[in-house]
Scaffold this motif. Structure first.
Motif, mmCIF file in Angstrom:
data_model
loop_
_atom_site.group_PDB
_atom_site.id
_atom_site.type_symbol
_atom_site.label_atom_id
_atom_site.label_comp_id
_atom_site.label_asym_id
_atom_site.label_seq_id
_atom_site.Cartn_x
_atom_site.Cartn_y
_atom_site.Cartn_z
ATOM 1 N N GLU A 222 0.810 -1.216 0.000
ATOM 2 C CA GLU A 222 0.000 0.000 0.000
ATOM 3 C C GLU A 222 0.843 1.266 0.000
ATOM 4 O OE1 GLU A 222 -2.769 -0.069 3.170
ATOM 5 O OE2 GLU A 222 -3.823 -1.844 2.471
ATOM 6 N N ASP A 223 2.006 1.221 0.665
ATOM 7 C CA ASP A 223 2.860 2.420 0.711
ATOM 8 C C ASP A 223 3.848 2.365 -0.452
ATOM 9 O OD1 ASP A 223 4.023 0.203 1.884
ATOM 10 O OD2 ASP A 223 5.280 1.364 3.237
ATOM 11 N N VAL A 224 3.383 2.807 -1.612
ATOM 12 C CA VAL A 224 4.171 2.732 -2.843
ATOM 13 C C VAL A 224 5.054 3.974 -2.929
ATOM 14 C CG1 VAL A 224 4.090 2.502 -5.349
ATOM 15 C CG2 VAL A 224 2.312 1.430 -3.941
ATOM 16 N N ASP A 225 6.339 3.815 -2.618
ATOM 17 C CA ASP A 225 7.280 4.941 -2.643
ATOM 18 C C ASP A 225 7.678 5.326 -4.053
ATOM 19 O OD1 ASP A 225 8.416 5.404 0.291
ATOM 20 O OD2 ASP A 225 8.163 3.263 0.025
ATOM 21 N N ASP A 226 7.838 4.316 -4.924
ATOM 22 C CA ASP A 226 8.521 4.558 -6.195
ATOM 23 C C ASP A 226 7.755 3.991 -7.374
ATOM 24 O OD1 ASP A 226 9.677 1.610 -6.687
ATOM 25 O OD2 ASP A 226 10.012 2.121 -4.595
ATOM 26 N N THR A 227 7.889 4.680 -8.511
ATOM 27 C CA THR A 227 7.368 4.193 -9.783
ATOM 28 C C THR A 227 8.445 4.369 -10.841
ATOM 29 O OG1 THR A 227 6.380 6.360 -10.197
ATOM 30 C CG2 THR A 227 4.942 4.657 -9.271
ATOM 31 N N LEU A 228 8.249 3.722 -11.988
ATOM 32 C CA LEU A 228 9.248 3.711 -13.049
ATOM 33 C C LEU A 228 8.612 4.060 -14.381
ATOM 34 C CD1 LEU A 228 10.825 0.321 -11.970
ATOM 35 C CD2 LEU A 228 12.008 2.509 -11.824
ATOM 36 N N GLU A 240 14.736 6.970 -22.659
ATOM 37 C CA GLU A 240 14.571 7.792 -21.468
ATOM 38 C C GLU A 240 14.131 6.889 -20.320
ATOM 39 O OE1 GLU A 240 12.425 11.949 -20.683
ATOM 40 O OE2 GLU A 240 11.072 10.222 -20.488
ATOM 41 N N LEU A 241 14.940 6.839 -19.280
ATOM 42 C CA LEU A 241 14.626 6.073 -18.070
ATOM 43 C C LEU A 241 14.194 7.044 -16.994
ATOM 44 C CD1 LEU A 241 14.722 3.473 -16.291
ATOM 45 C CD2 LEU A 241 17.130 4.036 -15.828
ATOM 46 N N GLY A 242 13.100 6.735 -16.330
ATOM 47 C CA GLY A 242 12.599 7.614 -15.284
ATOM 48 C C GLY A 242 12.351 6.879 -13.979
ATOM 49 N N VAL A 243 12.774 7.484 -12.873
ATOM 50 C CA VAL A 243 12.450 7.001 -11.530
ATOM 51 C C VAL A 243 11.686 8.118 -10.837
ATOM 52 C CG1 VAL A 243 13.375 6.338 -9.285
ATOM 53 C CG2 VAL A 243 14.418 5.424 -11.362
ATOM 54 N N HIS A 244 10.498 7.808 -10.370
ATOM 55 C CA HIS A 244 9.596 8.810 -9.801
ATOM 56 C C HIS A 244 9.269 8.413 -8.356
ATOM 57 C CE1 HIS A 244 9.136 9.735 -14.082
ATOM 58 N NE2 HIS A 244 8.854 8.444 -14.253
ATOM 59 N N ILE A 245 9.608 9.288 -7.414
ATOM 60 C CA ILE A 245 9.507 9.002 -5.993
ATOM 61 C C ILE A 245 8.470 9.915 -5.349
ATOM 62 C CG2 ILE A 245 10.805 8.790 -3.840
ATOM 63 C CD1 ILE A 245 11.732 6.915 -6.108
ATOM 64 N N ALA A 246 7.731 9.379 -4.402
ATOM 65 C CA ALA A 246 6.698 10.151 -3.718
ATOM 66 C C ALA A 246 7.266 11.452 -3.154
ATOM 67 C CB ALA A 246 6.101 9.307 -2.593
ATOM 68 N N LEU A 376 23.134 -1.855 -16.131
ATOM 69 C CA LEU A 376 23.551 -1.149 -14.923
ATOM 70 C C LEU A 376 24.225 -2.102 -13.941
ATOM 71 C CD1 LEU A 376 20.432 1.133 -14.311
ATOM 72 C CD2 LEU A 376 22.580 1.727 -15.445
ATOM 73 N N ARG A 377 23.676 -3.302 -13.817
ATOM 74 C CA ARG A 377 24.272 -4.284 -12.912
ATOM 75 C C ARG A 377 25.654 -4.707 -13.405
ATOM 76 N NH1 ARG A 377 24.126 -6.544 -7.727
ATOM 77 N NH2 ARG A 377 25.896 -7.959 -7.864
ATOM 78 N N ALA A 378 25.793 -4.891 -14.700
ATOM 79 C CA ALA A 378 27.089 -5.290 -15.258
ATOM 80 C C ALA A 378 28.137 -4.207 -14.995
ATOM 81 C CB ALA A 378 26.960 -5.556 -16.756
ATOM 82 N N CYS A 421 17.437 0.101 -10.652
ATOM 83 C CA CYS A 421 16.925 1.440 -10.967
ATOM 84 C C CYS A 421 16.954 2.344 -9.736
ATOM 85 C CB CYS A 421 15.509 1.340 -11.522
ATOM 86 S SG CYS A 421 15.399 0.536 -13.140
ATOM 87 N N MET A 422 16.615 1.784 -8.577
ATOM 88 C CA MET A 422 16.645 2.570 -7.348
ATOM 89 C C MET A 422 18.087 2.936 -6.965
ATOM 90 S SD MET A 422 13.497 2.960 -6.755
ATOM 91 C CE MET A 422 13.006 2.640 -8.460
ATOM 92 N N ILE A 423 18.998 1.980 -7.105
ATOM 93 C CA ILE A 423 20.410 2.253 -6.816
ATOM 94 C C ILE A 423 20.941 3.344 -7.740
ATOM 95 C CG2 ILE A 423 22.736 1.260 -6.931
ATOM 96 C CD1 ILE A 423 21.468 -1.403 -6.014
ATOM 97 N N TYR A 424 20.548 3.270 -9.011
ATOM 98 C CA TYR A 424 20.979 4.264 -10.003
ATOM 99 C C TYR A 424 20.487 5.654 -9.613
ATOM 100 C CZ TYR A 424 22.549 5.453 -14.763
ATOM 101 O OH TYR A 424 23.226 5.955 -15.847
#
Length: 795
Positions: A222-228, A240-246, A376-378, A421-424
């Protein structure tokens, strides 16, 4: 934590350190004391024997281990007295039973704390209760401190009592949010629904129509902090890569009552059967949660990448307005990536053609995201990033947002995709705020572990024929990748768990408090790192959001806004958050151990098959072995020699019994010799253990593991998969607690109602002074908040 100084009179180096001492010493846990170091010739090592009942190493001379700095306490600078949970010992009946105050030596729940002398008239009535006490004084001539009782938690052994004990012992106080704090919150109800502020639409970058935004979280989150988001640009030449945070900081103003409370809590506390939120529910589960199909404020990072090399062309940071199109759970997202035919809830009501088109677009985005995450992991792998192992579990919440089960996470590639993605995002935000505010940015560093901490890992791996190189994170990662036993996948998992145990603690810090070469994150192989992606449950992320907002304003030539905390203030806040994070982790660990004990406590270990399980030896000591029980996620000691000098001897069928004999430890095994012959237990052998509970009246219960066969365990009926072990355990304990509560409610409902005279004057129709005094005594022992409820039931 140490700080050195020199005594001018003796010219000897001393250390001021925060220490937790054993209960035979005068200092209390976390007192600040002055320690005088002995000469190196008098330093002592660590013996590799199992400590009684704890499964830890105990101090002593041992030529095999490196000598540790040793000294003596010469002064106490500051006491760190706090609330302590104690239990009154059983009384032998010879002590005075007068009405005068009795002086009792109460036994603290924490074994490291000495007994506390308390004056009370309720010693007999409270013998089986947990009581909160505070220390008043400690005379220099006394072995024990003096204290007084503050609160009665309840009977020892009951679920709620033990949970509250864990919280108090870790200095975790989670009161309800006050009315004043809740008045600061926005309103979102059927009568007054919340809506986007038109002024915010003008100030923010609107991504609602231009971007396909989605979230991937555990099922039921329920507590969704992040979207992509991810999309192709310039005819496929760019991504285009996007990380969207509350955007929590939009609702939590700096210096507000809610902000001060969030800072005090510092984090959301997750226990085995519940959680305590850092923010009020209207934010954490509603307006700051990036739920599907609703407009939400976000802080976004957007990267423009070369479609072929995935090199970064430019990065954009800023406040946005988003609408998540899909709220996916991990298993569903992985199935879509795998090309499986699954049902997406958001598409169920669409026509066939529209459904097919939208499903194809979503699947393409997920595959593109997976491709980027692999790259990214590589990149991090080439830098030496570690893939460590822990008993990772996810919280399963009920309708009231309480944790009802812990489900160990099954390894899926989509987990790694989201994590990368979050680490990035965390890495790039760390770069942004550190470059803008070089001396007052909040980052997170992970120091390299001390080499001696790898001794158990290196020794255990060598016993299986593997060479673990610990000179650098890259060398460690490569050698762990090669330490694979094709016959037993648990071997590599256990080695990674030992590597995790050897790691140093990652810490928040202010950039002005550390030289730049100390910013490095050893585990992630990144030169700068912070926490930006979970502001709903971490106060550090809220601080980083404010720093990022100020950095964006500086870049635009605007005023950064409210004066930022200076280096000293930020470092103090970082230390506070680090302390609370340690408390949260320890409380979570203790709560899981509590549920494990409650689960096995009601079972007969001699007859119940749930108490017999397969275990894997991962370390050898001089009097036993350390094992891991995969089914329940339990780690603990198994002794090969008992207090009577008997050793474990195995028969022809593998069954074990205690006999007189001797035990000998080797690098890769431990052997016992008795009249039955010689029995060997080797590293990574599978053995069968019986699990029971070691109960004490005053301290927390602990699990006892006893070997009953030197062969693997083969259950008579199919066992649940490993991923269900803790889930089953927690659900069973919760069920038993609910049944006990229901029985208590039914019993209370059956109590006869009191007459008018009894209610008004506490007079019985058949006067019984003894029963009346007993009732008054019971009410006096209760928490004040419970008395009105009890009176209401009896009325």
């Amino acid at each position: 934590m140490t700080e050195g100084f020199t005594d001018k009179n003796t010219d000897e180096t001393m250390l001021v350190l925060i220490c937790g001492l054993k209960n035979r010493n005068r200092a209390v846990h976390d007192d600040i004391v002055v320690v005088e170091l002995f000469p190196k010739s008098e330093w002592r090592g660590k013996a590799t024997a199992l400590a009684d009942g704890q499964g830890e190493e105990k101090s002593g001379q041992d030529n095999e281990s490196k000598p540790q700095p040793t000294g003596r306490i010469v002064g106490i600078l500051q006491r760190n007295w706090r609330d302590y949970v104690v239990t009154f010992p059983l009384r032998d009946g010879t002590q005075s039973q007068s009405r005068n105050s009795q002086r009792i030596l109460a036994v603290p729940w924490d074994r490291r704390i000495p007994k506390i002398r308390i004056s009370t008239q309720q010693a007999d009535a409270l013998q089986d209760h947990r009581v909160v006490v505070r220390i008043d004084s400690w005379e220099s001539t006394s072995v024990y401190p003096n204290g007084h009782s503050v609160q009665v938690l309840g009977r020892a052994g009951e679920l709620e009592t033990e949970v509250q004990t864990i919280l108090i012992e870790n200095c975790i106080h989670m009161p309800l949010f006050s009315d004043a704090q809740l008045r600061e919150m926005p309103v979102n109800s059927q009568e007054k629904p919340w809506s986007v502020d038109p002024a915010q639409v003008l100030e923010r970058r609107d991504l609602r129509e231009s971007h396909l935004v989605f979230s991937i979280d555990p099922r039921g989150c329920e507590d969704v902090d992040d979207t992509l988001s991810v999309q192709s640009l310039a005819n496929g030449k760019l991504l285009e890569l996007g990380v969207h945070i509350a955007d929590v900081t939009h609702f939590v103003t700096e210096g507000s009552l809610t902000d001060l409370e969030a800072r005090t809590r510092a984090t959301t506390y997750y226990l085995a059967d519940r959680r305590y939120d850092m923010l009020p529910d209207v934010l954490s589960a509603d307006l700051c949660s990036l739920l599907g199909g609703v407009d939400r404020y976000a802080m976004s990072v957007l990267w423009e990448l070369d479609a072929h090399t995935l090199a970064v062309n430019k990065v954009w940071y800023g406040r946005t307005l988003i609408r998540s199109s899909y709220q996916l759970h991990y298993e569903l997202a992985q199935a879509l990536v795998n090309g499986e035919q699954v049902e997406v809830p958001e598409l169920t009501r669409l026509g066939p053609d529209e459904k097919k088109a939208k499903l194809a677009k979503l699947t393409q985005a997920l595959k593109m995201l997976t491709h980027v995450a692999r790259h990214l992991r590589a990149q991090r792998d080439r830098g030496g990033a570690l893939e460590l192992e822990g008993v990772e579990v996810r919280a399963q919440l009920d309708e009231e947002r309480n944790i009802t089960a812990l489900v160990p996470r099954q390894p899926l590639e989509v987990h790694e995709t989201v994590a990368e993605c979050m680490i990035y995002a965390n890495h790039w935000v760390a770069r942004k705020i550190q470059e803008t505010f070089p001396h007052q940015a909040l980052l997170r560093r992970h120091p390299p572990p001390r080499q001696e901490f790898f001794s158990q890992l290196v020794e255990s791996a060598a016993g299986r024929g593997f060479n673990i190189d610990t000179r650098s994170n890259k060398a460690l990662a490569d050698s762990l990748d090669q330490a694979v036993d094709p016959q037993d996948s648990l071997v590599n998992r256990l080695l990674r768990m030992m590597a995790t145990q050897a790691m140093s603690q990652a810490l928040y810090f202010s950039t002005g408090a550390q030289p730049q070469d100390q910013y490095y994150h050893y585990g992630l192989a990144l030169d700068r790192y912070t926490h930006f992606t979970s502001p709903i449950r971490r106060y550090a992320d809220i601080l980083v959001h404010r720093l990022l907002t100020a950095a964006i304003n500086v870049e635009r030539g605007l005023d950064p806004g409210k004066a930022l905390a200076n280096n000293k203030e930020l470092e103090e806040t970082a230390q506070h958050i680090n302390k609370k994070n340690r408390a949260a982790k320890r409380a979570q660990k203790l709560s899981i151990e509590l549920f494990q004990c409650l689960y096995f406590k009601e079972r007969d270990p001699q007859t119940d098959q749930h108490c017999v399980a397969d275990a894997v030896i991962y370390s050898v000591r001089i009097n036993g072995v350390l094992v891991f029980v995969p089914e329940y996620g339990i780690r603990g000691p198994v002794y090969m020699k008992n207090r009577e000098g008997q050793v474990v001897a195995a028969g022809q069928d593998g069954s074990c019994k205690w006999q007189s004999g001797s035990v000998r430890r080797y690098t890769d095994r431990i052997t016992t010799t008795s009249t039955a012959g010689t029995t060997s237990f080797r590293l990574f052998d599978h053995i069968t253990v019986r699990i029971s509970v070691r109960s004490t009246n005053c301290h927390a219960d602990s699990l006892n593991l006893e070997v009953i066969s030197n062969k693997p365990h083969h259950a008579t009926e199919p066992q649940q998969p490993r991923s269900q072990g803790r889930c089953r355990l927690v659900e069973e304990v919760v069920r038993l607690a609910e049944e006990a509560y229901q029985q208590a409610q039914e019993k209370a409902a059956q109590c006869p109602k009191l007459s008018k005279e009894e209610r008004e004057f506490s007079q019985s129709k058949t006067p019984n002074l003894y029963s009346l005094l007993e009732e008054v005594r019971e009410l006096a022992l209760m928490d004040l908040e419970m008395v009105p409820q009890v009176c209401a039931i009896k009325a």
